[in-house]
Design a protein around this motif. Structure first.
Motif, PDB file in Angstrom:
ATOM      1  N   SER A 212       0.821  -1.202   0.000  1.00  0.00           N
ATOM      2  CA  SER A 212       0.000   0.000   0.000  1.00  0.00           C
ATOM      3  C   SER A 212       0.860   1.259   0.000  1.00  0.00           C
ATOM      4  O   SER A 212       0.470   2.260  -0.588  1.00  0.00           O
ATOM      5  CB  SER A 212      -1.040  -0.001   1.125  1.00  0.00           C
ATOM      6  OG  SER A 212      -0.472  -0.392   2.320  1.00  0.00           O
TER       7      SER A 212
ATOM      8  N   ALA B  26     -11.708  -5.978  -2.111  1.00  0.00           N
ATOM      9  CA  ALA B  26     -11.710  -4.608  -1.603  1.00  0.00           C
ATOM     10  C   ALA B  26     -10.543  -3.861  -2.223  1.00  0.00           C
ATOM     11  O   ALA B  26      -9.503  -4.444  -2.509  1.00  0.00           O
ATOM     12  CB  ALA B  26     -11.593  -4.594  -0.089  1.00  0.00           C
TER      13      ALA B  26
ATOM     14  N   LEU C 215      -7.874  -0.521  -2.139  1.00  0.00           N
ATOM     15  CA  LEU C 215      -7.238   0.481  -1.292  1.00  0.00           C
ATOM     16  C   LEU C 215      -7.793   1.849  -1.674  1.00  0.00           C
ATOM     17  O   LEU C 215      -7.947   2.154  -2.856  1.00  0.00           O
ATOM     18  CB  LEU C 215      -5.724   0.465  -1.495  1.00  0.00           C
ATOM     19  CG  LEU C 215      -4.923   1.331  -0.541  1.00  0.00           C
ATOM     20  CD1 LEU C 215      -4.948   0.735   0.858  1.00  0.00           C
ATOM     21  CD2 LEU C 215      -3.490   1.482  -1.014  1.00  0.00           C
TER      22      LEU C 215
ATOM     23  N   ALA D 267     -10.812   2.477   2.526  1.00  0.00           N
ATOM     24  CA  ALA D 267      -9.708   1.754   3.161  1.00  0.00           C
ATOM     25  C   ALA D 267      -8.426   2.527   2.945  1.00  0.00           C
ATOM     26  O   ALA D 267      -7.840   2.492   1.881  1.00  0.00           O
ATOM     27  CB  ALA D 267      -9.588   0.355   2.558  1.00  0.00           C
ATOM     28  N   ASP D 268      -8.017   3.272   3.982  1.00  0.00           N
ATOM     29  CA  ASP D 268      -6.787   4.036   3.859  1.00  0.00           C
ATOM     30  C   ASP D 268      -5.615   3.306   4.490  1.00  0.00           C
ATOM     31  O   ASP D 268      -4.472   3.600   4.223  1.00  0.00           O
ATOM     32  CB  ASP D 268      -6.956   5.411   4.513  1.00  0.00           C
ATOM     33  CG  ASP D 268      -8.050   6.202   3.803  1.00  0.00           C
ATOM     34  OD1 ASP D 268      -8.174   6.043   2.579  1.00  0.00           O
ATOM     35  OD2 ASP D 268      -8.773   6.949   4.474  1.00  0.00           O
TER      36      ASP D 268
ATOM     37  N   ASP E 152      -7.612  -1.747   7.142  1.00  0.00           N
ATOM     38  CA  ASP E 152      -8.936  -1.482   6.568  1.00  0.00           C
ATOM     39  C   ASP E 152      -9.173  -2.389   5.374  1.00  0.00           C
ATOM     40  O   ASP E 152     -10.263  -2.926   5.178  1.00  0.00           O
ATOM     41  CB  ASP E 152      -9.048  -0.027   6.061  1.00  0.00           C
ATOM     42  CG  ASP E 152      -8.910   0.975   7.193  1.00  0.00           C
ATOM     43  OD1 ASP E 152      -9.147   0.584   8.350  1.00  0.00           O
ATOM     44  OD2 ASP E 152      -8.559   2.128   6.900  1.00  0.00           O
ATOM     45  N   LEU E 153      -8.116  -2.514   4.557  1.00  0.00           N
ATOM     46  CA  LEU E 153      -8.246  -3.302   3.334  1.00  0.00           C
ATOM     47  C   LEU E 153      -8.596  -4.751   3.690  1.00  0.00           C
ATOM     48  O   LEU E 153      -9.482  -5.359   3.089  1.00  0.00           O
ATOM     49  CB  LEU E 153      -6.925  -3.241   2.572  1.00  0.00           C
ATOM     50  CG  LEU E 153      -6.955  -3.717   1.125  1.00  0.00           C
ATOM     51  CD1 LEU E 153      -7.925  -2.904   0.300  1.00  0.00           C
ATOM     52  CD2 LEU E 153      -5.555  -3.636   0.519  1.00  0.00           C
TER      53      LEU E 153
ATOM     54  N   ARG F 241     -10.016  -5.797   6.475  1.00  0.00           N
ATOM     55  CA  ARG F 241     -11.347  -5.846   7.080  1.00  0.00           C
ATOM     56  C   ARG F 241     -12.424  -5.737   5.999  1.00  0.00           C
ATOM     57  O   ARG F 241     -13.425  -6.444   6.020  1.00  0.00           O
ATOM     58  CB  ARG F 241     -11.490  -4.713   8.098  1.00  0.00           C
ATOM     59  CG  ARG F 241     -12.498  -5.009   9.178  1.00  0.00           C
ATOM     60  CD  ARG F 241     -12.889  -3.760   9.929  1.00  0.00           C
ATOM     61  NE  ARG F 241     -13.020  -2.640   9.048  1.00  0.00           N
ATOM     62  CZ  ARG F 241     -12.399  -1.478   9.214  1.00  0.00           C
ATOM     63  NH1 ARG F 241     -11.613  -1.305  10.245  1.00  0.00           N
ATOM     64  NH2 ARG F 241     -12.586  -0.490   8.360  1.00  0.00           N
ATOM     65  N   ASN F 242     -12.200  -4.843   5.039  1.00  0.00           N
ATOM     66  CA  ASN F 242     -13.189  -4.664   3.980  1.00  0.00           C
ATOM     67  C   ASN F 242     -13.327  -5.907   3.115  1.00  0.00           C
ATOM     68  O   ASN F 242     -14.435  -6.290   2.731  1.00  0.00           O
ATOM     69  CB  ASN F 242     -12.818  -3.462   3.110  1.00  0.00           C
ATOM     70  CG  ASN F 242     -12.972  -2.158   3.871  1.00  0.00           C
ATOM     71  OD1 ASN F 242     -13.445  -2.157   5.002  1.00  0.00           O
ATOM     72  ND2 ASN F 242     -12.574  -1.061   3.250  1.00  0.00           N
TER      73      ASN F 242
ATOM     74  N   ASN G 152     -19.675  -1.164   5.462  1.00  0.00           N
ATOM     75  CA  ASN G 152     -18.963  -0.787   6.654  1.00  0.00           C
ATOM     76  C   ASN G 152     -19.767   0.209   7.477  1.00  0.00           C
ATOM     77  O   ASN G 152     -19.928   0.062   8.674  1.00  0.00           O
ATOM     78  CB  ASN G 152     -17.638  -0.167   6.221  1.00  0.00           C
ATOM     79  CG  ASN G 152     -16.638  -0.263   7.330  1.00  0.00           C
ATOM     80  OD1 ASN G 152     -16.867  -0.961   8.308  1.00  0.00           O
ATOM     81  ND2 ASN G 152     -15.554   0.447   7.189  1.00  0.00           N
TER      82      ASN G 152
END
Ligand code: C2E
Ligand code: MG
Ligand code: MG
Length: 583
Positions: free
Chosen positions: A172, A283, A285, A289-290, A294-295, A297-298, A322
């Protein structure tokens, strides 16, 4: 004490402990010429301080010294975990065999007999250092083996969740720098337990390895392969694929579809052909999803949505997923306080006798005025309340409040009327429902016949016998029972006949299209006839127009409820409608 040590020196460092100055200087000079970095001390105590400070690659020590002798120094070095592994070579006087043996017994690595030749010294020193090098390589191998265990799944040799997360992190950063896109695809096998149960765990393991292979091959054929791309195994039947730098969504989608198709191809296990499917959740980035976490989890959230939709499904993460989850959690937490803060209220929607257009009753419908979120619909918070036991006190409050209000209207001479209160399946499964209802009636003084409880078909899922027993007890209190939302649930007519119901509420989804959809009209007609044959009256929900009303009248429905007459309104407004009496 004479020593010269520079911090950044790459030369091997040696500490010399020798009380005879001539020997010490000689040794130091010889070793320096050979490229060693030497620190020398005149006794064991000084030497120990140097060793702890510099952690040398080798220690050369005389045996007989003041302050601390060579044996004392060796013991101290071996006792400290930081220095215990440093090679230790004794310098002993000629033919002093007793010294030699006791030194070796204490854990010295070698000895040199004084006076020694330069070559002899260097050979001994080099041999010790070479051995140390081999040992440190071995310990590095152990370390990298441990590293491998921490980072890789032993069944498939794929990276595990820990390593994947590290790669997601690295990828990322890279993706943000280069403005490229990064997707994480979570994959869940649909029927692995079936394989394990029927063919055994060894077969299950082979299938998992085959799945890993297929995913691995597909990813390595990908059109855009970046250094971070790869497959990982997250848990038993969960895999993940990280994909960077791909062009558009269409590519990602067809890539995911390929992964799923790859898994869905037949497996050959014990001469049997075997089929397995998987779901995928993808998902991206940056889209909600920052952070790398997050990525992950998403992608997980998208996968669980895909699984809900059925085997073989692909879902992309949508930010709303979310947000919905966050909001639900918030509602769940705040519901506890809603009651004591007085944020809950009941609104009342009139129920109208179709033949006379007179108000015959009200349905009590809960409203939540949340301090920060504003008005929250019961369609949203009741399901949240039902997921926990919060529905029980809230439901009891609604029951008590509705009874109190109905009694107040009766006392004001505005009756007769029927007050309908909704019960959730969860309230039904809690012991004490009958006592709660009896208590509400008793406290308010409302005649039981003026109370109607609305239940839904889902209560029957708790077992028809138990449901029947409770319904019978409730009926024995003297109140009425209505089946709510009829037609949307399991609609098993067999129990409908057995339950002691007084009314059946046709769901608004049928009423909505009743004048335009022949099918809905036919169903409603049949439902009305059936209810009548069981001795129930029919209440139509969601009556919004004159056409609805007239059509339902034609079908022989008894009562109607809906916006055509009135929305649910606060108690004061409902009282005014009641005082007028009819529409
Ligand atoms: P329900 O029991 O089927 O209630 C009927 C819903 O339809 C109500 O929504 C009502 O406002 C709405 N409605 C009435 N007439 C019309 C119409 O003509 N057109 C349309 N489109 N809608 C109409 P509401 O008040 O939002 O309640 C939603 C659901 O929340 C209720 O469905 C009920 O299942 C649940 N609920 C409400 N209050 C309580 C309660 O005190 N306890 C429990 N357990 N559930 C409750
Ligand atoms: Mg209802
Ligand atoms: Mg309803």
């Amino acid at each position: 004490m004479s020593h010269s040590v520079s911090q950044n020196d790459q030369r091997p460092r040696v500490v010399v402990a020798e009380d005879e100055e001539a020997i010490r200087d000689n040794l130091t000079r010889m070793l320096r010429i050979e490229g060693f970095d030497v620190a020398a001390a005149a006794n064991g105590k000084e030497a120990l301080a140097l060793i702890r400070e510099h952690l040398p690659a080798l220690i050369l020590s005389d045996v007989m010294m003041p302050e601390m002798d060579g044996h004392g120094l060796l013991d101290a070095v071996r006792d400290d975990p930081l220095t215990a592994a440093i090679p230790f070579v004794f310098l002993t006087a000629k033919a002093d065999h007793g010294d030699m043996r006791s030194g070796m017994n204490r854990g010295a690595d070698d000895y040199l007999v004084k006076p020694f030749q330069r070559d002899e010294l260097l050979a001994a020193v080099r041999a010790r250092l070479a051995r140390r090098e081999t040992q440190s390589q071995a310990s590095q191998r152990l370390q990298s083996e441990a590293q491998r265990l921490i980072h890789f799944d032993s069944l498939t040799d794929l990276p595990n969740r820990t390593l994947l997360l590290e790669r997601v992190r690295a990828a990322s950063h890279q993706a943000m720098r280069s403005q490229s896109r990064l997707a994480l695809i979570a994959l869940g096998l649909d029927g692995l337990s079936r394989v394990n149960d029927s063919l055994g765990h060894e077969s299950g393991d082979r299938v998992l390895r085959e799945v890993a292979d297929r995913l691995f091959r597909r990813v390595n054929q990908a059109m855009f392969v970046s250094e971070y791309d790869g497959v990982a195994r997250l848990a038993g039947d969960q895999f993940a694929v990280l994909l960077e730098g791909f062009g558009d969504d269409a590519y990602l989608e067809s890539f995911c579809a390929d992964l799923l198709a790859g898994i869905a191809a037949p497996y050959h296990e014990n001469g049997q052909e075997l089929f397995l499917t998987a779901c995928a959740g993808a998902a991206l980035l940056g889209e909600g999803a920052d952070l790398p976490e997050d990525l992950m989890r998403n992608a997980d959230a998208a996968l669980s949505h895909a699984k809900q939709a059925g085997p073989g499904t692909l879902r992309f993460f949508a930010a709303e997923m979310n947000e919905r989850a966050v909001r639900r959690l918030r509602l769940h937490n705040d519901l506890h306080k809603a009651l004591e803060r007085g944020e809950l209220a009941l609104h009342y929607q009139p129920q109208v006798d179709i033949a006379t257009r007179r108000i015959v009753g009200f349905e009590a419908l809960m409203r939540w005025q949340h301090a920060e979120l504003g008005f929250v619909s019961p369609a949203e918070f009741i399901p949240v309340a039902e997921e926990s036991d919060i529905i029980v006190p809230i439901g009891a409050w609604a029951l008590g409040e509705a009874c109190r209000q109905a009694k107040a209207w009766l006392d004001a001479g505005l009756g007769p009327l029927r007050m309908a209160v909704n019960l959730s399946a969860r309230q039904f499964s809690t012991n004490g429902l009958v006592a709660t209802v009896a208590g509400a009636l008793e406290q308010s003084g409302l005649p039981p016949a003026a109370l109607e409880l609305e239940i839904t078909e889902s209560i029957a899922m708790q077992g028809v016998e138990r449901t029947l027993a409770i319904l019978t007890e409730l009926k024995a209190l003297g109140l009425a029972l209505a089946m709510d939302d009829f037609g949307t649930g399991y609609s098993s007519l067999s129990y409908l006949k057995r339950f002691p119901l007084d009314a059946l509420k046709v769901d608004q989804s049928f009423v909505r299209n009743i004048t335009t959809d022949a099918g809905d009209a036919a169903i409603t007609r049949a439902v009305v006839a059936m209810a009548h044959s069981f001795g129930m009256i029919v209440i139509a929900e969601g009556v919004e127009t004159k056409d609805h009303f007239e059509f339902l009248a034609g079908l022989g429905c008894e009562d109607a409820q809906g916006y055509y007459f009135s929305k649910p309104v606060p108690a004061a407004a409902a009282g005014e409608l009641l005082a007028k009496g009819s529409f």
